[in-house]
Motif scaffolding. Structure first.
Motif, PDB file in Angstrom:
ATOM      1  N   UNK A 139      13.274   8.731  -4.959  1.00 44.23           N
ATOM      2  CA  UNK A 139      14.245   8.839  -3.870  1.00 44.23           C
ATOM      3  C   UNK A 139      13.777   9.823  -2.805  1.00 44.23           C
ATOM      4  N   UNK A 140      13.245  10.961  -3.264  1.00 46.57           N
ATOM      5  CA  UNK A 140      12.753  11.961  -2.300  1.00 46.57           C
ATOM      6  C   UNK A 140      11.557  11.412  -1.525  1.00 46.57           C
ATOM      7  N   UNK A 141      10.708  10.646  -2.217  1.00 45.60           N
ATOM      8  CA  UNK A 141       9.548  10.059  -1.557  1.00 45.60           C
ATOM      9  C   UNK A 141       9.942   9.055  -0.492  1.00 45.60           C
ATOM     10  N   UNK A 142      10.950   8.235  -0.799  1.00 47.62           N
ATOM     11  CA  UNK A 142      11.419   7.227   0.150  1.00 47.62           C
ATOM     12  C   UNK A 142      12.015   7.876   1.400  1.00 47.62           C
ATOM     13  N   UNK A 143      12.648   9.036   1.233  1.00 47.30           N
ATOM     14  CA  UNK A 143      13.257   9.726   2.372  1.00 47.30           C
ATOM     15  C   UNK A 143      12.221  10.196   3.385  1.00 47.30           C
ATOM     16  N   UNK A 144      10.975  10.371   2.943  1.00 47.88           N
ATOM     17  CA  UNK A 144       9.910  10.848   3.834  1.00 47.88           C
ATOM     18  C   UNK A 144       9.153   9.704   4.513  1.00 47.88           C
ATOM     19  N   UNK A 145       9.501   8.470   4.172  1.00 41.82           N
ATOM     20  CA  UNK A 145       8.793   7.312   4.715  1.00 41.82           C
ATOM     21  C   UNK A 145       9.750   6.410   5.479  1.00 41.82           C
ATOM     22  N   UNK A 146       9.206   5.661   6.416  1.00 42.59           N
ATOM     23  CA  UNK A 146      10.019   4.678   7.131  1.00 42.59           C
ATOM     24  C   UNK A 146      10.056   3.378   6.326  1.00 42.59           C
ATOM     25  N   UNK A 147      11.084   2.549   6.514  1.00 42.35           N
ATOM     26  CA  UNK A 147      11.122   1.248   5.824  1.00 42.35           C
ATOM     27  C   UNK A 147       9.892   0.402   6.110  1.00 42.35           C
ATOM     28  N   UNK A 148       9.366   0.497   7.324  1.00 40.27           N
ATOM     29  CA  UNK A 148       8.176  -0.279   7.685  1.00 40.27           C
ATOM     30  C   UNK A 148       6.961   0.153   6.871  1.00 40.27           C
ATOM     31  N   UNK A 149       6.834   1.452   6.617  1.00 42.64           N
ATOM     32  CA  UNK A 149       5.707   1.958   5.820  1.00 42.64           C
ATOM     33  C   UNK A 149       5.783   1.446   4.380  1.00 42.64           C
ATOM     34  N   UNK A 150       6.985   1.453   3.820  1.00 37.92           N
ATOM     35  CA  UNK A 150       7.164   0.988   2.439  1.00 37.92           C
ATOM     36  C   UNK A 150       6.870  -0.514   2.357  1.00 37.92           C
ATOM     37  N   UNK A 151       7.354  -1.282   3.322  1.00 35.16           N
ATOM     38  CA  UNK A 151       7.114  -2.722   3.335  1.00 35.16           C
ATOM     39  C   UNK A 151       5.630  -3.038   3.498  1.00 35.16           C
ATOM     40  N   UNK A 152       4.944  -2.273   4.331  1.00 35.32           N
ATOM     41  CA  UNK A 152       3.516  -2.483   4.538  1.00 35.32           C
ATOM     42  C   UNK A 152       2.732  -2.236   3.252  1.00 35.32           C
ATOM     43  N   UNK A 153       3.073  -1.159   2.564  1.00 32.67           N
ATOM     44  CA  UNK A 153       2.374  -0.843   1.308  1.00 32.67           C
ATOM     45  C   UNK A 153       2.689  -1.896   0.241  1.00 32.67           C
ATOM     46  N   UNK A 154       3.928  -2.364   0.200  1.00 29.65           N
ATOM     47  CA  UNK A 154       4.288  -3.428  -0.735  1.00 29.65           C
ATOM     48  C   UNK A 154       3.476  -4.687  -0.458  1.00 29.65           C
ATOM     49  N   UNK A 155       3.329  -5.026   0.825  1.00 26.39           N
ATOM     50  CA  UNK A 155       2.548  -6.205   1.210  1.00 26.39           C
ATOM     51  C   UNK A 155       1.088  -6.055   0.774  1.00 26.39           C
ATOM     52  N   UNK A 156       0.532  -4.852   0.859  1.00 28.65           N
ATOM     53  CA  UNK A 156      -0.851  -4.613   0.434  1.00 28.65           C
ATOM     54  C   UNK A 156      -0.986  -4.798  -1.080  1.00 28.65           C
ATOM     55  N   UNK A 157       0.013  -4.331  -1.824  1.00 27.16           N
ATOM     56  CA  UNK A 157      -0.006  -4.486  -3.281  1.00 27.16           C
ATOM     57  C   UNK A 157       0.079  -5.968  -3.662  1.00 27.16           C
ATOM     58  N   UNK A 158       0.948  -6.709  -2.994  1.00 27.97           N
ATOM     59  CA  UNK A 158       1.085  -8.145  -3.263  1.00 27.97           C
ATOM     60  C   UNK A 158      -0.234  -8.859  -2.990  1.00 27.97           C
ATOM     61  N   UNK A 159      -0.860  -8.536  -1.872  1.00 27.69           N
ATOM     62  CA  UNK A 159      -2.134  -9.169  -1.523  1.00 27.69           C
ATOM     63  C   UNK A 159      -3.212  -8.836  -2.550  1.00 27.69           C
ATOM     64  N   UNK A 160      -3.243  -7.590  -3.005  1.00 27.50           N
ATOM     65  CA  UNK A 160      -4.229  -7.158  -4.005  1.00 27.50           C
ATOM     66  C   UNK A 160      -4.077  -7.971  -5.288  1.00 27.50           C
ATOM     67  N   UNK A 161      -2.831  -8.134  -5.751  1.00 28.62           N
ATOM     68  CA  UNK A 161      -2.576  -8.916  -6.957  1.00 28.62           C
ATOM     69  C   UNK A 161      -3.033 -10.362  -6.778  1.00 28.62           C
ATOM     70  N   UNK A 162      -2.691 -10.953  -5.645  1.00 30.89           N
ATOM     71  CA  UNK A 162      -3.010 -12.361  -5.419  1.00 30.89           C
ATOM     72  C   UNK A 162      -4.520 -12.596  -5.386  1.00 30.89           C
ATOM     73  N   UNK A 163      -5.250 -11.672  -4.774  1.00 34.14           N
ATOM     74  CA  UNK A 163      -6.708 -11.807  -4.705  1.00 34.14           C
ATOM     75  C   UNK A 163      -7.331 -11.625  -6.081  1.00 34.14           C
ATOM     76  N   UNK A 164      -6.920 -10.581  -6.784  1.00 32.74           N
ATOM     77  CA  UNK A 164      -7.487 -10.297  -8.103  1.00 32.74           C
ATOM     78  C   UNK A 164      -7.130 -11.369  -9.121  1.00 32.74           C
ATOM     79  N   UNK A 165      -5.941 -11.952  -8.970  1.00 33.16           N
ATOM     80  CA  UNK A 165      -5.487 -12.944  -9.952  1.00 33.16           C
ATOM     81  C   UNK A 165      -6.297 -14.233  -9.882  1.00 33.16           C
ATOM     82  N   UNK A 166      -7.030 -14.444  -8.805  1.00 29.36           N
ATOM     83  CA  UNK A 166      -7.844 -15.659  -8.697  1.00 29.36           C
ATOM     84  C   UNK A 166      -8.880 -15.743  -9.814  1.00 29.36           C
ATOM     85  N   UNK A 167      -9.332 -14.582 -10.303  1.00 28.89           N
ATOM     86  CA  UNK A 167     -10.287 -14.559 -11.414  1.00 28.89           C
ATOM     87  C   UNK A 167      -9.592 -14.472 -12.772  1.00 28.89           C
TER      88      UNK A 167
END
Length: 267
Positions: free
Chosen positions: A43-71
């Protein structure tokens, strides 16, 4: 320099590659530096970040999983934190929760933790089980090979010596001692690729000389593959009622994975 070269040679030697216990211990050590944040820390971490920053990092994690899962190789939390999450590790649970929601709602996938020690994840298809129409599709010959091996192991009680696998494949004109036009090095595909993907476990049998190994289903197979579908396939192949294999039938219809896969295939 000499000492560094010696260390490099030691790490790349066949002996070091053939010690899965040592490798697993190293993987666990890699993850030991990460501590799962508490709810208040997130909760404290989220208060220091904007919603856009959290969404961007989530999108990077999703992309990482999708790329790695191909193998089809399980993704470790340590690698995810090190290479993608990085400075956002204090909100890691929130990122994973949002990534799970994205996989579910956008891609029809489910994020599953298959190893609670090394914290390894895989993606499985919620819409259609792997075994069934897709795994025996001739456009994906490796999955067909895997299906045959998993079927042998299941029908033989869950544990099979490797010589039985090799002799069965030879009858199907897939010789592990020869290069195959579709699979290449068959033995390497089975004992290395399928093992790294966690479809199979390849375990040394103690006190055997020469050394012998046996195969079992891996963690990914337990999550993705329907034993009920294997029985259906075997029944069609041998023109028998699946219930004629009473032990396998009970096992196939008593496990959550088999009923889940059967249910999803009926949708």
């Amino acid at each position: 320099m000499t000492q560094r070269r010696r260390l490099s040679n030691t790490q790349n030697s066949p002996q070091s590659r053939q010690q899965p216990g040592t490798l697993m211990a190293q993987e666990e050590d890699d993850d030991s530096t990460f501590t799962q944040p508490s709810t208040s820390q997130v909760q404290r971490g989220l208060e220091k970040l904007t919603p856009a920053q959290v969404e961007q990092k989530t999108a990077e994690v999703v992309q990482y999983f999708l790329v790695k899962d191909q193998k089809k190789i399980p993704i470790r939390r340590a690698d995810l934190v090190k290479h993608v999450v990085k400075d956002y590790r204090n909100i890691y649970p929130e990122i994973i929760k949002r990534a799970e929601r994205t996989f579910d709602q956008v891609f029809g996938l489910k994020l599953v933790e298959i190893d609670t020690k090394s914290h390894s994840y895989i993606l499985i298809n919620k819409m259609e089980p792997v075994v069934g129409a897709s795994i025996i599709n001739p456009t994906n010959p490796k999955m067909g090979l895997l299906f045959v091996i998993l079927s042998i192991i299941f029908m033989k009680g869950g544990l099979v010596r490797e010589n039985l696998i090799w002799s069965t494949l030879k009858k199907l004109r897939v010789d592990p001692g020869e290069k195959h036009e579709e699979f290449g090095d068959v033995r390497k595909v089975v004992t290395d690729e399928f093992v790294r993907q966690r479809y199979l476990e390849y375990v040394r049998i103690p006190h055997t000389e020469p050394v012998e190994h046996e195969f079992r289903w891996g963690q990914r197979a337990d999550k993705e593959v329907s034993k009920a579908k294997i029985l259906e396939f075997m029944g069609q192949l041998h023109e028998q009622d699946p219930q004629s294999w009473s032990q396998q039938y009970r096992e196939a219809h008593s496990t959550p994975s088999s009923s889940q896969a059967s249910t999803s295939s009926q949708r």
